[in-house]
Enzyme design. Structure first.
Site, PDB file in Angstrom:
ATOM      1  N   ASN A  81       0.830  -1.228  -0.024  1.00 40.76           N
ATOM      2  CA  ASN A  81       0.036  -0.120  -0.115  1.00 40.76           C
ATOM      3  C   ASN A  81       0.945   1.305  -0.043  1.00 40.76           C
ATOM      4  OD1 ASN A  81      -2.461   1.535   0.195  1.00 40.76           O
ATOM      5  ND2 ASN A  81      -3.176   0.423   1.766  1.00 40.76           N
ATOM      6  N   PHE A  82       0.359   2.493  -0.101  1.00 43.12           N
ATOM      7  CA  PHE A  82       0.931   3.546  -0.213  1.00 43.12           C
ATOM      8  C   PHE A  82       1.888   3.905  -1.247  1.00 43.12           C
ATOM      9  CE2 PHE A  82      -1.905   4.588   3.186  1.00 43.12           C
ATOM     10  CZ  PHE A  82      -1.735   3.694   4.154  1.00 43.12           C
ATOM     11  N   LEU A  83       1.980   3.226  -2.307  1.00 44.37           N
ATOM     12  CA  LEU A  83       2.701   3.285  -3.315  1.00 44.37           C
ATOM     13  C   LEU A  83       2.876   4.726  -4.071  1.00 44.37           C
ATOM     14  CD1 LEU A  83       4.837   2.782  -5.670  1.00 44.37           C
ATOM     15  CD2 LEU A  83       3.010   1.604  -6.908  1.00 44.37           C
ATOM     16  N   LEU A 131      -6.671  -0.279   3.233  1.00 40.33           N
ATOM     17  CA  LEU A 131      -6.970   1.073   3.781  1.00 40.33           C
ATOM     18  C   LEU A 131      -6.556   2.040   2.561  1.00 40.33           C
ATOM     19  CD1 LEU A 131      -5.072   0.592   7.117  1.00 40.33           C
ATOM     20  CD2 LEU A 131      -7.576   0.795   6.637  1.00 40.33           C
ATOM     21  N   THR A 161      -4.862  -3.276  -3.720  1.00 43.64           N
ATOM     22  CA  THR A 161      -6.075  -2.718  -4.547  1.00 43.64           C
ATOM     23  C   THR A 161      -5.362  -1.653  -5.108  1.00 43.64           C
ATOM     24  OG1 THR A 161      -6.705  -1.668  -2.549  1.00 43.64           O
ATOM     25  CG2 THR A 161      -7.532  -3.765  -2.969  1.00 43.64           C
TER      26      THR A 161
HETATM   27  C1  LIG Z   1       5.668 -11.546  -2.618  1.00 38.68           C
HETATM   28  C2  LIG Z   1       5.546 -10.001  -2.348  1.00 38.68           C
HETATM   29  C3  LIG Z   1       5.249  -9.018  -3.399  1.00 38.68           C
HETATM   30  C4  LIG Z   1       4.642  -7.337  -3.136  1.00 38.68           C
HETATM   31  C5  LIG Z   1       4.697  -6.868  -4.404  1.00 38.68           C
HETATM   32  C6  LIG Z   1       3.272  -7.072  -4.905  1.00 38.68           C
HETATM   33  C7  LIG Z   1       2.687  -6.075  -6.177  1.00 38.68           C
HETATM   34  C8  LIG Z   1       2.537  -4.583  -5.394  1.00 38.68           C
HETATM   35  C9  LIG Z   1       2.168  -3.809  -6.741  1.00 38.68           C
HETATM   36  C10 LIG Z   1       2.056  -2.168  -6.271  1.00 38.68           C
HETATM   37  C11 LIG Z   1       0.714  -2.061  -5.300  1.00 38.68           C
HETATM   38  C12 LIG Z   1       0.469  -0.571  -4.963  1.00 38.68           C
HETATM   39  C13 LIG Z   1      -0.905  -0.471  -4.353  1.00 38.68           C
HETATM   40  C14 LIG Z   1      -1.151   0.874  -3.808  1.00 38.68           C
HETATM   41  O1  LIG Z   1      -0.193   1.588  -3.159  1.00 38.68           O
HETATM   42  C15 LIG Z   1      -2.774   1.334  -3.794  1.00 38.68           C
HETATM   43  S1  LIG Z   1      -3.153   1.774  -5.501  1.00 38.68           S
HETATM   44  C16 LIG Z   1      -2.599   3.590  -5.288  1.00 38.68           C
HETATM   45  C17 LIG Z   1      -1.129   3.746  -5.820  1.00 38.68           C
HETATM   46  N1  LIG Z   1      -0.793   5.289  -5.866  1.00 38.68           N
HETATM   47  C18 LIG Z   1      -1.163   6.126  -6.624  1.00 38.68           C
HETATM   48  O2  LIG Z   1      -1.977   6.143  -7.524  1.00 38.68           O
HETATM   49  C19 LIG Z   1      -0.649   7.546  -6.145  1.00 38.68           C
HETATM   50  C20 LIG Z   1      -0.421   8.518  -7.275  1.00 38.68           C
HETATM   51  N2  LIG Z   1       0.290   7.875  -8.340  1.00 38.68           N
HETATM   52  C21 LIG Z   1       1.716   7.574  -8.451  1.00 38.68           C
HETATM   53  O3  LIG Z   1       2.075   7.927  -7.222  1.00 38.68           O
HETATM   54  C22 LIG Z   1       2.447   7.142  -9.581  1.00 38.68           C
HETATM   55  O4  LIG Z   1       1.342   7.137 -10.461  1.00 38.68           O
HETATM   56  C23 LIG Z   1       2.440   5.523  -9.209  1.00 38.68           C
HETATM   57  C24 LIG Z   1       3.587   5.295  -8.216  1.00 38.68           C
HETATM   58  C25 LIG Z   1       1.299   4.760  -8.913  1.00 38.68           C
HETATM   59  C26 LIG Z   1       3.040   4.905 -10.593  1.00 38.68           C
HETATM   60  O5  LIG Z   1       4.167   5.616 -10.930  1.00 38.68           O
HETATM   61  P1  LIG Z   1       4.461   6.373 -12.420  1.00 38.68           P
HETATM   62  O6  LIG Z   1       5.218   7.375 -12.352  1.00 38.68           O
HETATM   63  O7  LIG Z   1       2.903   6.796 -12.919  1.00 38.68           O
HETATM   64  O8  LIG Z   1       4.793   5.089 -13.397  1.00 38.68           O
HETATM   65  P2  LIG Z   1       6.229   4.347 -13.694  1.00 38.68           P
HETATM   66  O9  LIG Z   1       6.866   4.564 -12.647  1.00 38.68           O
HETATM   67  O10 LIG Z   1       6.657   5.107 -14.977  1.00 38.68           O
HETATM   68  O11 LIG Z   1       5.725   2.746 -13.932  1.00 38.68           O
HETATM   69  C27 LIG Z   1       4.632   2.578 -14.810  1.00 38.68           C
HETATM   70  C28 LIG Z   1       4.350   0.959 -14.433  1.00 38.68           C
HETATM   71  O12 LIG Z   1       3.943   0.965 -13.139  1.00 38.68           O
HETATM   72  C29 LIG Z   1       2.428   0.403 -13.076  1.00 38.68           C
HETATM   73  N3  LIG Z   1       1.571   1.016 -12.267  1.00 38.68           N
HETATM   74  C30 LIG Z   1       0.927   2.200 -12.236  1.00 38.68           C
HETATM   75  N4  LIG Z   1       0.228   2.291 -11.089  1.00 38.68           N
HETATM   76  C31 LIG Z   1       0.236   1.332 -10.421  1.00 38.68           C
HETATM   77  C32 LIG Z   1      -0.366   0.760  -9.251  1.00 38.68           C
HETATM   78  N5  LIG Z   1      -1.045   1.463  -8.525  1.00 38.68           N
HETATM   79  N6  LIG Z   1       0.160  -0.419  -8.869  1.00 38.68           N
HETATM   80  C33 LIG Z   1       0.817  -1.361  -9.485  1.00 38.68           C
HETATM   81  N7  LIG Z   1       1.657  -1.024 -10.700  1.00 38.68           N
HETATM   82  C34 LIG Z   1       1.278   0.479 -10.960  1.00 38.68           C
HETATM   83  C35 LIG Z   1       2.076   0.578 -14.622  1.00 38.68           C
HETATM   84  O13 LIG Z   1       1.033  -0.426 -15.028  1.00 38.68           O
HETATM   85  C36 LIG Z   1       3.351   0.424 -15.300  1.00 38.68           C
HETATM   86  O14 LIG Z   1       3.635  -0.955 -15.472  1.00 38.68           O
HETATM   87  P3  LIG Z   1       3.408  -1.730 -17.154  1.00 38.68           P
HETATM   88  O15 LIG Z   1       4.192  -0.953 -18.128  1.00 38.68           O
HETATM   89  O16 LIG Z   1       3.576  -3.214 -16.571  1.00 38.68           O
HETATM   90  O17 LIG Z   1       1.925  -1.572 -17.283  1.00 38.68           O
HETATM   91  C1  LIG Z   2      -8.005   1.484  -0.952  1.00 38.82           C
HETATM   92  N1  LIG Z   2      -6.263   2.026  -0.979  1.00 38.82           N
HETATM   93  C2  LIG Z   2      -5.389   1.466  -1.630  1.00 38.82           C
HETATM   94  C3  LIG Z   2      -6.460   3.230  -1.184  1.00 38.82           C
HETATM   95  C4  LIG Z   2      -6.846   3.636  -2.946  1.00 38.82           C
HETATM   96  N2  LIG Z   2      -5.906   3.675  -3.773  1.00 38.82           N
HETATM   97  N3  LIG Z   2      -6.716   4.033  -5.143  1.00 38.82           N
HETATM   98  C5  LIG Z   2      -7.775   4.013  -4.853  1.00 38.82           C
HETATM   99  C6  LIG Z   2      -9.046   4.355  -5.545  1.00 38.82           C
HETATM  100  C7  LIG Z   2     -10.402   4.451  -4.961  1.00 38.82           C
HETATM  101  C8  LIG Z   2     -10.436   4.228  -3.608  1.00 38.82           C
HETATM  102  C9  LIG Z   2     -11.840   4.533  -3.032  1.00 38.82           C
HETATM  103  C10 LIG Z   2     -12.286   3.558  -2.066  1.00 38.82           C
HETATM  104  C11 LIG Z   2     -13.264   3.315  -1.574  1.00 38.82           C
HETATM  105  C12 LIG Z   2     -14.018   4.435  -1.680  1.00 38.82           C
HETATM  106  F1  LIG Z   2     -15.460   4.577  -1.122  1.00 38.82           F
HETATM  107  C13 LIG Z   2     -13.846   5.609  -2.447  1.00 38.82           C
HETATM  108  C14 LIG Z   2     -12.597   5.512  -3.197  1.00 38.82           C
HETATM  109  O1  LIG Z   2     -11.921   6.358  -3.843  1.00 38.82           O
HETATM  110  C15 LIG Z   2     -12.970   7.600  -4.245  1.00 38.82           C
HETATM  111  C16 LIG Z   2     -12.229   8.400  -5.254  1.00 38.82           C
HETATM  112  N4  LIG Z   2     -11.228   9.123  -4.717  1.00 38.82           N
HETATM  113  C17 LIG Z   2      -9.871   8.932  -4.533  1.00 38.82           C
HETATM  114  C18 LIG Z   2      -9.412   9.637  -3.792  1.00 38.82           C
HETATM  115  N5  LIG Z   2     -10.076  10.774  -3.412  1.00 38.82           N
HETATM  116  C19 LIG Z   2     -11.261  10.110  -3.790  1.00 38.82           C
HETATM  117  C20 LIG Z   2      -9.226   4.232  -2.824  1.00 38.82           C
HETATM  118  C21 LIG Z   2      -8.100   3.812  -3.261  1.00 38.82           C
END
Ligand SMILES: CCCCCCCCCCCCCC(=O)CSCCNC(=O)CCNC(=O)[C@H](O)C(C)(C)COP(=O)(O)OP(=O)(O)OC[C@H]1O[C@@H](n2cnc3c(N)ncnc32)[C@H](O)[C@@H]1OP(=O)(O)O
Ligand SMILES: CN(C)Cc1n[nH]c2ccc(-c3ccc(F)cc3OCCn3ccnc3)cc12
Length: 392
Positions: free
Chosen positions: A140-142, A392, A176
């Site tokens: 989480n919190f990537l 979360l 998620t």
């Molecule tokens: C056995 C233990 C295993 C543990 C590990 C399990 C796995 C855990 C996985 C992590 C779970 C985290 C869950 C979590 O925290 C909850 S989801 C919330 C993720 N965070 C955000 O959305 C915050 C705002 N965005 C950012 O900070 C950046 O956009 C991030 C950092 C998201 C991507 O940075 P960027 O500068 O925009 O992108 P690049 O560095 O250029 O990289 C692009 C590549 O990253 C793939 N990508 C994009 N978003 C992703 C996401 N949410 N999960 C996984 N992968 C994600 C994308 O598909 C592409 O790969 P592809 O080319 O294959 O498609």
């Molecule tokens: C879960 N946890 C991994 C954080 C997380 N990551 N990515 C997300 C995308 C949707 C939701 C979510 C989950 C439940 C919910 F009732 C509303 C939501 O998002 C509303 C849209 N939004 C996004 C930011 N501010 C408002 C959480 C997440």
């Protein structure tokens, strides 16, 4: 989906899009564990300007840095009007469950300025998938700073947290995301219940319904001043054994769910101010604990509004109903949230939530939340009602 290339995710032990429908693939781990001696001992290489830092979340200074990175760069809604604003006490709670590893709290700093520009975290969790309880990491919190996006930093961070999880002899993970990646095990809809409709309309979270006035809208969402269920009260530490029995039994009906023990229940479900609230129903006659409901506090920053800076949101967490109808129990949760000045109460359509969402006047959100397993294959995608897990 066929046209999208996932250059990183195609290299990972996750269900691949091209495998969808291939029911001959066995359910369970995709890759076998490797001997610990063969796990890469040194961290992955970062681009030259950056360095890894293992974060001590108990350090006020480090916690501040993580808080600020997320507050300015974490998840926004599709219209970029709101951004999650996890509080510091929430982050300390979320990252330090029983058995947590400090080494799984991973930051990236600029070598010269020492500025934290990225973060990823894992926590240990025992997750049951059907009849198998699996030791997993919840990731989480990537977060990568807005100025460093699309530089392929995320794959390196994911590989590094994977490496550190492997070093603890854990080979599966769950996470998620609002984005579609290879390959969701379930796709959930989130729903919102207005508690403060005037503010929600003022900030653009909601729109006034057609043929609706503001006063009619306020009336529509009005709730009783006090809860209606007899024996409804806050959870206390003495309730941990009873709540553990209640929730373990309830979660056993879902395909994927946490395998909570009393230490987990004490950490995740005991009320913590400004972080998590939990209530239960104790039968006045038998003193038996028959029902439970909980929600966590996750405000969102309101981006670019003159009058308000923060949306106070409650998120449905774990709810158990064995005697009080779930509808009545959740209405009491709404009443308490309104009493505590929340603006909105959010819920996913997981567990039995879809049985109360429409009737309690929740409206559908504008996006989906996808659930994932790492290195564990599920033969068919699950319905949200088969999920007993809230991250979360
Ligand atoms: C056995 C233990 C295993 C543990 C590990 C399990 C796995 C855990 C996985 C992590 C779970 C985290 C869950 C979590 O925290 C909850 S989801 C919330 C993720 N965070 C955000 O959305 C915050 C705002 N965005 C950012 O900070 C950046 O956009 C991030 C950092 C998201 C991507 O940075 P960027 O500068 O925009 O992108 P690049 O560095 O250029 O990289 C692009 C590549 O990253 C793939 N990508 C994009 N978003 C992703 C996401 N949410 N999960 C996984 N992968 C994600 C994308 O598909 C592409 O790969 P592809 O080319 O294959 O498609
Ligand atoms: C879960 N946890 C991994 C954080 C997380 N990551 N990515 C997300 C995308 C949707 C939701 C979510 C989950 C439940 C919910 F009732 C509303 C939501 O998002 C509303 C849209 N939004 C996004 C930011 N501010 C408002 C959480 C997440």
């Amino acid at each position: 989906s066929l046209e999208k290339r996932h250059k990183f995710w195609e290299t990972q032990p996750v269900g691949q899009f091209k495998e969808i429908g291939n029911t001959s693939l066995p359910e369970g781990p995709i890759e076998a564990p490797t001997p610990l001696s063969e796990v890469k001992q040194e961290p992955y290489n970062l681009p030259n300007l950056y360095e890894w830092v293992t974060c001590d979340i108990n350090s006020e200074e480090v916690c501040d840095e993580i808080y600020n990175l997320l507050a300015n760069n974490y998840v926004e809604d599709d219209e970029n009007m709101f951004r999650f604003n996890y509080s510091k006490e929430f982050l300390r709670w979320a990252l330090q469950p029983p058995g947590y590893f400090k080494s799984w709290h991973i930051g990236v700093r600029v070598k010269s300025s020492k500025k934290m520009v990225a973060f990823i975290s894992g926590i240990p969790a025992r997750i049951r998938v059907r009849d198998e309880v699996v030791n997993m990491a919840e990731i989480n919190f990537l977060c990568v700073h807005k100025k460093l996006r699309t530089k392929r930093l995320a794959p390196v961070m994911i590989k590094e947290v994977t490496r550190r999880v492997h070093l603890e002899n854990i080979w599966q993970a769950t996470y998620t995301a609002g984005v579609v990646l290879p390959t969701p095990i379930a796709t959930c809809q989130y729903w919102h219940r207005s508690l403060n409709p005037k503010k929600l309309i003022d900030v653009g979270f909601s729109r006034l319904g057609a043929r609706m006035t503001m006063s009619r809208t306020i009336k529509l969402y009005k709730l009783p001043e006090s809860t209606v269920t007899q024996g409804f009260r806050k959870m206390k530490i003495l309730d941990v054994p009873a709540v553990t029995r209640l929730i373990r039994n309830y979660l056993s009906q879902f395909v994927v769910a946490p395998d909570f023990d009393e230490h987990d229940v004490e950490h995740w479900l005991l009320p913590k101010e400004n972080v998590v609230d939990s209530y239960l129903v104790e039968s006045p006659e038998t003193h038996e604990v028959t029902d439970f409901c909980s929600f966590y506090t996750l405000p969102s920053s309101i981006l670019g509004n003159q009058n308000y800076s923060t949306l106070k949101a409650a998120y449905s967490f774990y709810n158990v109903s064995t005697k009080t109808p779930l509808l009545q129990l959740m209405n009491d949760a709404l009443i308490v949230a309104k009493q505590r000045d929340y603006d909105v109460f959010n819920a996913l359509d997981v567990m039995h939530n879809e049985t109360f969402l429409k009737e309690l006047k929740f409206g559908p959100g504008d996006g989906k939340l996808h659930y994932y397993l790492y290195n564990y294959r599920i033969r068919h995608a699950l319905n949200p009602s088969e999920l007993g897990l809230v991250l979360l």
